[in-house]
Design a protein around this motif. Structure first.
Motif, PDB file in Angstrom:
ATOM      1  N   ARG A 122       0.831  -1.203   0.000  1.00 43.45           N
ATOM      2  CA  ARG A 122       0.000   0.000   0.000  1.00 43.45           C
ATOM      3  C   ARG A 122       0.869   1.258   0.000  1.00 43.45           C
ATOM      4  NH1 ARG A 122      -2.527  -1.201   4.264  1.00 43.45           N
ATOM      5  NH2 ARG A 122      -3.961  -2.603   3.203  1.00 43.45           N
ATOM      6  N   ALA A 123       1.948   1.233   0.795  1.00 41.47           N
ATOM      7  CA  ALA A 123       2.850   2.386   0.835  1.00 41.47           C
ATOM      8  C   ALA A 123       3.555   2.595  -0.503  1.00 41.47           C
ATOM      9  CB  ALA A 123       3.880   2.195   1.951  1.00 41.47           C
ATOM     10  N   ALA A 124       3.843   1.492  -1.204  1.00 41.48           N
ATOM     11  CA  ALA A 124       4.535   1.583  -2.488  1.00 41.48           C
ATOM     12  C   ALA A 124       3.587   1.955  -3.623  1.00 41.48           C
ATOM     13  CB  ALA A 124       5.214   0.256  -2.806  1.00 41.48           C
ATOM     14  N   GLY A 125       2.281   1.734  -3.420  1.00 44.00           N
ATOM     15  CA  GLY A 125       1.304   2.032  -4.456  1.00 44.00           C
ATOM     16  C   GLY A 125       1.132   0.925  -5.474  1.00 44.00           C
ATOM     17  N   VAL A 126       1.384  -0.340  -5.060  1.00 40.00           N
ATOM     18  CA  VAL A 126       1.232  -1.494  -5.950  1.00 40.00           C
ATOM     19  C   VAL A 126       0.419  -2.556  -5.216  1.00 40.00           C
ATOM     20  CG1 VAL A 126       3.408  -1.046  -7.140  1.00 40.00           C
ATOM     21  CG2 VAL A 126       3.391  -2.588  -5.167  1.00 40.00           C
ATOM     22  N   ASN A 127       0.000  -3.603  -5.939  1.00 38.63           N
ATOM     23  CA  ASN A 127      -0.642  -4.721  -5.246  1.00 38.63           C
ATOM     24  C   ASN A 127       0.424  -5.649  -4.669  1.00 38.63           C
ATOM     25  OD1 ASN A 127      -0.042  -6.935  -7.197  1.00 38.63           O
ATOM     26  ND2 ASN A 127      -1.373  -5.768  -8.553  1.00 38.63           N
ATOM     27  N   ALA A 128      -0.006  -6.499  -3.758  1.00 44.58           N
ATOM     28  CA  ALA A 128       0.942  -7.330  -3.020  1.00 44.58           C
ATOM     29  C   ALA A 128       1.701  -8.291  -3.924  1.00 44.58           C
ATOM     30  CB  ALA A 128       0.208  -8.108  -1.919  1.00 44.58           C
ATOM     31  N   ARG A 129       1.052  -8.830  -4.949  1.00 45.73           N
ATOM     32  CA  ARG A 129       1.743  -9.778  -5.824  1.00 45.73           C
ATOM     33  C   ARG A 129       2.806  -9.081  -6.651  1.00 45.73           C
ATOM     34  NH1 ARG A 129       3.603 -14.198  -5.078  1.00 45.73           N
ATOM     35  NH2 ARG A 129       1.820 -14.276  -3.691  1.00 45.73           N
ATOM     36  N   SER A 130       2.535  -7.872  -7.127  1.00 41.43           N
ATOM     37  CA  SER A 130       3.555  -7.118  -7.849  1.00 41.43           C
ATOM     38  C   SER A 130       4.751  -6.828  -6.949  1.00 41.43           C
ATOM     39  CB  SER A 130       2.970  -5.805  -8.374  1.00 41.43           C
ATOM     40  OG  SER A 130       2.055  -6.037  -9.422  1.00 41.43           O
ATOM     41  N   LEU A 131       4.457  -6.504  -5.693  1.00 40.78           N
ATOM     42  CA  LEU A 131       5.548  -6.263  -4.740  1.00 40.78           C
ATOM     43  C   LEU A 131       6.412  -7.510  -4.583  1.00 40.78           C
ATOM     44  CD1 LEU A 131       6.520  -4.006  -2.708  1.00 40.78           C
ATOM     45  CD2 LEU A 131       5.384  -5.382  -0.956  1.00 40.78           C
ATOM     46  N   GLN A 132       5.768  -8.668  -4.471  1.00 41.38           N
ATOM     47  CA  GLN A 132       6.513  -9.920  -4.360  1.00 41.38           C
ATOM     48  C   GLN A 132       7.427 -10.107  -5.565  1.00 41.38           C
ATOM     49  OE1 GLN A 132       6.394 -12.080  -1.834  1.00 41.38           O
ATOM     50  NE2 GLN A 132       4.448 -11.841  -0.779  1.00 41.38           N
ATOM     51  N   LEU A 133       6.907  -9.837  -6.754  1.00 46.21           N
ATOM     52  CA  LEU A 133       7.699  -9.989  -7.973  1.00 46.21           C
ATOM     53  C   LEU A 133       8.880  -9.024  -7.986  1.00 46.21           C
ATOM     54  CD1 LEU A 133       4.816 -10.329 -10.600  1.00 46.21           C
ATOM     55  CD2 LEU A 133       6.310 -12.149  -9.777  1.00 46.21           C
ATOM     56  N   GLY A 134       8.644  -7.791  -7.537  1.00 45.73           N
ATOM     57  CA  GLY A 134       9.715  -6.807  -7.518  1.00 45.73           C
ATOM     58  C   GLY A 134      10.841  -7.190  -6.580  1.00 45.73           C
ATOM     59  N   PHE A 135      10.504  -7.679  -5.380  1.00 47.52           N
ATOM     60  CA  PHE A 135      11.542  -8.069  -4.433  1.00 47.52           C
ATOM     61  C   PHE A 135      12.270  -9.330  -4.894  1.00 47.52           C
ATOM     62  CE2 PHE A 135       9.934  -4.864  -1.733  1.00 47.52           C
ATOM     63  CZ  PHE A 135      10.882  -4.647  -0.746  1.00 47.52           C
ATOM     64  N   LYS A 136      11.539 -10.243  -5.528  1.00 45.72           N
ATOM     65  CA  LYS A 136      12.181 -11.447  -6.060  1.00 45.72           C
ATOM     66  C   LYS A 136      13.202 -11.076  -7.130  1.00 45.72           C
ATOM     67  CE  LYS A 136      12.511 -15.959  -6.426  1.00 45.72           C
ATOM     68  NZ  LYS A 136      13.016 -16.789  -5.327  1.00 45.72           N
ATOM     69  N   ALA A 137      12.826 -10.122  -8.011  1.00 49.49           N
ATOM     70  CA  ALA A 137      13.728  -9.712  -9.086  1.00 49.49           C
ATOM     71  C   ALA A 137      14.923  -8.931  -8.554  1.00 49.49           C
ATOM     72  CB  ALA A 137      12.959  -8.869 -10.106  1.00 49.49           C
ATOM     73  N   ALA A 138      14.695  -8.062  -7.561  1.00 47.87           N
ATOM     74  CA  ALA A 138      15.756  -7.184  -7.080  1.00 47.87           C
ATOM     75  C   ALA A 138      16.662  -7.838  -6.044  1.00 47.87           C
ATOM     76  CB  ALA A 138      15.140  -5.908  -6.495  1.00 47.87           C
ATOM     77  N   PHE A 139      16.073  -8.656  -5.159  1.00 47.63           N
ATOM     78  CA  PHE A 139      16.839  -9.176  -4.024  1.00 47.63           C
ATOM     79  C   PHE A 139      16.827 -10.696  -3.912  1.00 47.63           C
ATOM     80  CE2 PHE A 139      14.997  -5.022  -2.739  1.00 47.63           C
ATOM     81  CZ  PHE A 139      16.178  -4.287  -2.702  1.00 47.63           C
ATOM     82  N   GLY A 140      16.035 -11.363  -4.758  1.00 50.84           N
ATOM     83  CA  GLY A 140      15.981 -12.817  -4.706  1.00 50.84           C
ATOM     84  C   GLY A 140      15.241 -13.361  -3.511  1.00 50.84           C
ATOM     85  N   CYS A 141      14.371 -12.552  -2.904  1.00 49.50           N
ATOM     86  CA  CYS A 141      13.624 -13.005  -1.724  1.00 49.50           C
ATOM     87  C   CYS A 141      12.297 -12.262  -1.661  1.00 49.50           C
ATOM     88  CB  CYS A 141      14.426 -12.772  -0.443  1.00 49.50           C
ATOM     89  SG  CYS A 141      14.724 -11.024  -0.071  1.00 49.50           S
ATOM     90  N   SER A 142      11.452 -12.648  -0.724  1.00 45.86           N
ATOM     91  CA  SER A 142      10.159 -11.999  -0.531  1.00 45.86           C
ATOM     92  C   SER A 142      10.340 -10.697   0.259  1.00 45.86           C
ATOM     93  CB  SER A 142       9.214 -12.929   0.224  1.00 45.86           C
ATOM     94  OG  SER A 142       9.650 -13.059   1.571  1.00 45.86           O
ATOM     95  N   PRO A 143       9.341  -9.789   0.210  1.00 48.58           N
ATOM     96  CA  PRO A 143       9.429  -8.581   1.039  1.00 48.58           C
ATOM     97  C   PRO A 143       9.571  -8.880   2.528  1.00 48.58           C
ATOM     98  CG  PRO A 143       7.672  -8.368  -0.581  1.00 48.58           C
ATOM     99  CD  PRO A 143       8.145  -9.788  -0.651  1.00 48.58           C
ATOM    100  N   MET A 144       8.872  -9.917   3.011  1.00 48.21           N
ATOM    101  CA  MET A 144       8.944 -10.233   4.439  1.00 48.21           C
ATOM    102  C   MET A 144      10.296 -10.825   4.810  1.00 48.21           C
ATOM    103  SD  MET A 144       6.194  -8.936   5.324  1.00 48.21           S
ATOM    104  CE  MET A 144       6.169  -9.336   7.067  1.00 48.21           C
ATOM    105  N   ARG A 145      10.913 -11.573   3.916  1.00 49.64           N
ATOM    106  CA  ARG A 145      12.271 -12.062   4.177  1.00 49.64           C
ATOM    107  C   ARG A 145      13.253 -10.886   4.190  1.00 49.64           C
ATOM    108  NH1 ARG A 145      15.283 -16.842   3.527  1.00 49.64           N
ATOM    109  NH2 ARG A 145      17.413 -16.354   4.176  1.00 49.64           N
TER     110      ARG A 145
END
Length: 339
Positions: free
Chosen positions: A263-286
């Motif tokens: 919500r703070a980023a302005g995206v849906n949760a699944r898009s956020l998951q994809l972004g963190f996987k691509a950038a850091f190789g892990c989930s946002p919560m990890r």
């Protein structure tokens, strides 16, 4: 309506080529029922799921039910020993994913009949009438997901309201990549619960796991919103990722969820998951957990104003000291007290 097997269960059992890994100890530490009494079986299984009819067709009843529950879902391993008729009618408040570990069953879900075995699971929708025959020796891993929870996760993934009830294809085909991935995720969660890694308490790990299991169901099993979920999958922009990271670092000690970050980023949760996987190789919560561990390590290693392990853990958002110590050792190779 009398369900006539006509050799269907036995025939389907023979057709299954590759059995699911046995996992005979799955959830064995969480027994809620061991009985050969039909009335007791109806009552205890009914409390775990819903009121239902249960009748013996053949064989000797030997019910074994193991159960671990979270806030919005439960994992179960259930077998009746005998061949049984089960009539739950409408489930109403939950979805039920059924993954046979052994044996076979026939499921009639509204107008569709599914011959279930280790190569074909089923999912029951809350608003569709169901009748089942479980064959002798049938044993299933069951994921029960609260309807309201699944709808919240779906709306987070879509970034907006649902058009109506979510309805899944009742066939969970293990020959499809999606079916294999879904089975792997549920088995992984059951193994984690079995060894005490999940559902020891009601912390962030548990909330994250419950959300991820609902998301895995939505992503991997065909439904009437699959096309909408596909359109909602996009990688966040650089600006959206920076907003997500800023929110994490600004709220390190707060009990935040992946939905809060999205919500703070302005995206849906699944898009956020994809972004963190691509950038850091892990989930946002990890990523959040690792940032918290790094911050705690800094507090424990500084020469001036060094804090106690308890103070450092709480200041960085950890509420379970045992889990904090376990995660700290896994990340840095030594305990917090040895920092």
């Amino acid at each position: 309506m009398k369900l006539e097997m006509m050799g269907g269960v036995a025939q389907h059992r023979a057709m299954d080529q590759a059995p699911m890994p046995p996992d005979t100890d799955l959830l064995a530490g969480f027994p809620i029922l061991r009985t050969d009494d039909l009335s007791e079986a109806r009552a205890v299984v009914g409390r775990a799921f819903c009121d239902h009819r249960l009748d013996i067709r053949a064989g000797r009843l030997d019910v074994r039910h193991d159960h671990v529950g979270g806030a919005a879902l439960s994992l179960n391993v259930l077998g009746y020993g005998a061949e049984v008729d089960i009539n739950p009618g409408l489930l109403q408040r939950f979805y039920l994913l059924q993954l046979p570990l052994a044996g076979a069953a026939r499921i009639v879900h509204r107008s569709e009949t599914v011959e279930a075995g280790v190569a074909m699971g089923t999912i029951l929708n809350p608003d569709r009438d169901t009748r089942m025959v479980w064959g002798e020796g049938c044993r299933k891993l069951l994921l029960q997901v609260d309807k309201a929870h699944l709808e919240r996760v779906a709306e987070d993934m879509l970034g907006g309201p649902l058009p109506g009830a979510v309805r899944f294809d009742p066939r969970v085909d293990m020959g499809r990549a999606g079916g294999q991935q879904l089975r792997a995720r549920v088995l992984s969660a059951a193994r984690a619960a079995s060894d005490g890694s999940l559902w020891r308490d009601s912390g962030l790990n548990e909330a994250w796991a419950e959300r991820e299991l609902a998301a895995a169901l939505l992503e991997n099993q065909p439904s009437n919103i699959s096309h909408m979920l596909w359109r909602a999958r996009r990688t966040p922009t650089g600006r959206e990722m920076r907003r997500a990271l800023a929110f994490i670092h600004d709220h390190l000690a707060d009990p935040i969820r992946v939905e809060d970050i999205a919500r703070a980023a302005g995206v849906n949760a699944r898009s956020l998951q994809l972004g963190f996987k691509a950038a850091f190789g892990c989930s946002p919560m990890r990523y959040l957990r690792d940032v918290r561990l790094d911050a705690a390590r800094y507090r424990l290693m500084r020469r001036q104003g060094r804090e106690s392990v308890t103070d450092a853990a709480f200041a960085c958002g950890f509420t379970h000291l045992g889990r904090f110590s376990q995660d700290y050792r896994a990340r840095f190779g030594h305990s917090p007290s040895a920092a």
